[in-house]
Design an enzyme around this catalytic site. Structure first.
Site, PDB file in Angstrom:
ATOM      1  N   LYS A  45       0.813  -1.210   0.000  1.00 53.82           N
ATOM      2  CA  LYS A  45       0.000   0.000   0.000  1.00 53.82           C
ATOM      3  C   LYS A  45       0.854   1.271   0.000  1.00 53.82           C
ATOM      4  CE  LYS A  45      -4.233  -1.930   1.959  1.00 53.82           C
ATOM      5  NZ  LYS A  45      -3.816  -3.301   2.324  1.00 53.82           N
TER       6      LYS A  45
HETATM    7  C1  LIG Z   1      -4.456  -4.446   1.683  1.00 50.01           C
HETATM    8  C2  LIG Z   1      -3.731  -5.748   1.683  1.00 50.01           C
HETATM    9  C3  LIG Z   1      -4.144  -6.844   0.866  1.00 50.01           C
HETATM   10  C4  LIG Z   1      -5.384  -6.802   0.016  1.00 50.01           C
HETATM   11  O1  LIG Z   1      -5.268  -5.913  -1.068  1.00 50.01           O
HETATM   12  P1  LIG Z   1      -6.574  -5.411  -1.822  1.00 50.01           P
HETATM   13  O2  LIG Z   1      -6.104  -4.382  -2.788  1.00 50.01           O
HETATM   14  O3  LIG Z   1      -7.472  -4.840  -0.772  1.00 50.01           O
HETATM   15  O4  LIG Z   1      -7.187  -6.587  -2.485  1.00 50.01           O
HETATM   16  C5  LIG Z   1      -3.377  -7.998   0.872  1.00 50.01           C
HETATM   17  N1  LIG Z   1      -2.280  -8.108   1.661  1.00 50.01           N
HETATM   18  C6  LIG Z   1      -1.865  -7.085   2.452  1.00 50.01           C
HETATM   19  C7  LIG Z   1      -0.667  -7.282   3.306  1.00 50.01           C
HETATM   20  C8  LIG Z   1      -2.569  -5.874   2.495  1.00 50.01           C
HETATM   21  O5  LIG Z   1      -2.157  -4.891   3.302  1.00 50.01           O
END
Ligand SMILES: *Cc1c(COP(=O)(O)O)cnc(C)c1O
Length: 433
Positions: A107
């Site tokens: 993210k």
């Molecule tokens: C947010 C997140 C996900 C999921 O990603 P999406 O875009 O919501 O499908 C998977 N793994 C981790 C570690 C995350 O922080």
């Protein structure tokens, strides 16, 4: 470029409006009205380009009409000052490690890009300070707070449930200072989210200050995630390989995989996608039945994927004209219990000396179970295993090394403002700023 709403009831928005508003006025998600294909020569020479150079080309296709080239290059280079290596785990399974950024999770890319793009629009419009409100159950708060840290003209308020996030997570947004304020709410994540929603709807508050959200449905957060799919292909080509990749994405809100679907539409040779779920397998069930039935989320050890109504499902539908057969052709699914996730982490650590986090483990296992013998698979390793220290150490029965970046957060001093879950208190606090 114009952005339309997936609900089809709002007028088209400019990039600036889509980024500042986040959600369309009909509560739909914004989608770019064209997806440009990248030229043949770009893919032919991709193995000679750096991550930043590749990302600039992709960013230009999305945002080039709306942002001056120099600014866009600057935003991309500031965002991607860390590597995203493609690491072989077995003969035909690769891990795309997305955890080398400031908060050790994927993210970071969207958080940092959005912060810079919003900063640019605010400066351009000569707006007074903009206040970003974000409710978090742990991971989003750290990526958004670190992404926006030090960005001029923006103040971020991170609302989180007191005592309900891990110490490592808490330290990642309570120790920053500067333009980041952590608000510790005496309540649950849902209470935090309710406070944010009430704040956006309160006229008096909105007259007092400019409020916006940094939710993952924002186009400036999800679209830049397409960059690393192209970079995976570039690294793969460098190894002298030509076969199309099968890409597996551990999915919760489906923003990450949607960015990959965009990359494929732009010409990236991805053979097919696998969406890996934990027990929150709403999408998996959709693939089996053609019916989308959201349900309350359940807690798992891959908790960033504990989503009962994936918001980006609307974008997946929009990309394929709502056609269930087409979606089924492009994406297959997988779903795993906590036991299966733990078993996979243990096995891969023992047999391949590779440490998976619980989310990446879903991705790895889906490839292991679904790849044909001649196929090559890449799964996205979405977070560093040390972010889930107790879970991971408990499963593998070994101590793991904590990266210096994480250690540095741990040594910072927590600063937060205590708040009740009562909107009147939160409003009074914001009105006093
Ligand atoms: C947010 C997140 C996900 C999921 O990603 P999406 O875009 O919501 O499908 C998977 N793994 C981790 C570690 C995350 O922080």
């Amino acid at each position: 470029m114009n952005y339309y709403s997936t609900n089809g009831q709002a007028t088209n928005a400019s990039l600036e409006e889509a980024v500042v508003k986040g959600l369309a006025s009909d509560k739909g998600l914004f989608m770019p009205d064209t997806i440009k294909s990248l030229p043949y020569e770009f893919f032919e020479n991709i193995d000679k380009l750096t991550f930043q150079e590749i990302a600039c080309k992709v960013a230009d296709a999305f945002f080039g009409e709306d942002i001056p080239a120099e600014t866009l290059t600057q935003i991309v280079n500031d965002t991607l000052n860390f590597d995203v290596p493609l690491v072989p785990v077995t003969g035909n399974i690769f891990s795309l490690e997305l955890f080398h950024g400031p908060t050790l999770a994927f993210k970071d890319v969207g958080g940092r890009f959005m912060a810079r793009l919003l900063g640019y629009f605010i400066q351009k419009a000569g707006k007074k300070e903009v206040n970003v409100l974000v409710a978090t159950s742990g991971d989003t708060g750290s990526a958004v707070a670190n992404g926006f840290l030090g960005v001029e003209g923006i103040h971020v308020y991170v609302l989180y449930p007191k005592g309900k996030v891990s110490e490592i997570q808490e330290k990642q947004f309570t120790t920053l200072g500067q333009n980041i304020t952590a608000i510790e709410v005496d309540g649950t994540f849902d209470d935090c989210q309710a406070l944010v929603k009430s704040a956006f709807m309160d006229q008096e508050l909105n007259d007092h200050m400019v409020l916006t959200s940094a939710n993952s449905i924002n186009v400036a957060r999800f679209l830049p995630q397409s960059f690393y799919y192209f970079y995976a292909w570039a690294q793969y080509r460098k190894l002298g390989r030509m076969e199309e990749m099968v890409v597996c994405v551990p999915s919760g809100n489906f923003g990450n995989i949607t960015a990959g679907l965009f990359a494929k539409k732009m010409g990236l040779p991805i053979k097919r996608f696998i969406a890996a779920n934990n027990k929150n397998d709403i999408f998996y069930q959709y693939l089996q039945t053609g019916e989308y039935n959201p349900r309350p989320s359940v807690t798992t050890i891959a908790n960033a994927m504990d989503v009962g109504d994936p918001s980006n499902f609307a974008r997946v539908l929009a990309l394929y004209g709502g056609s269930y057969p087409t979606i089924k052709k492009e994406i297959t699914g997988a779903t795993y219990t906590d036991e299966q996730i733990a078993e996979t982490m243990k096995q891969v650590y023992k047999e391949h000396n590779y440490l998976l986090d619980p989310h990446g483990a879903c991705g790895y296992r889906a490839l292991e179970e679904n790849l044909m013998p001649e196929e090559i698979g890449v799964f996205l390793e979405t977070a560093h295993p040390a972010k889930f220290l107790d879970t991971v150490e408990g499963i593998i029965g070994d101590k793991i090394e904590i990266p210096a970046k994480l250690q540095a957060f741990m040594e910072g001093e927590k600063q937060s403002i205590e708040m009740s879950k009562d909107f009147a208190d939160f409003k009074q606090y914001l009105m006093s700023i």
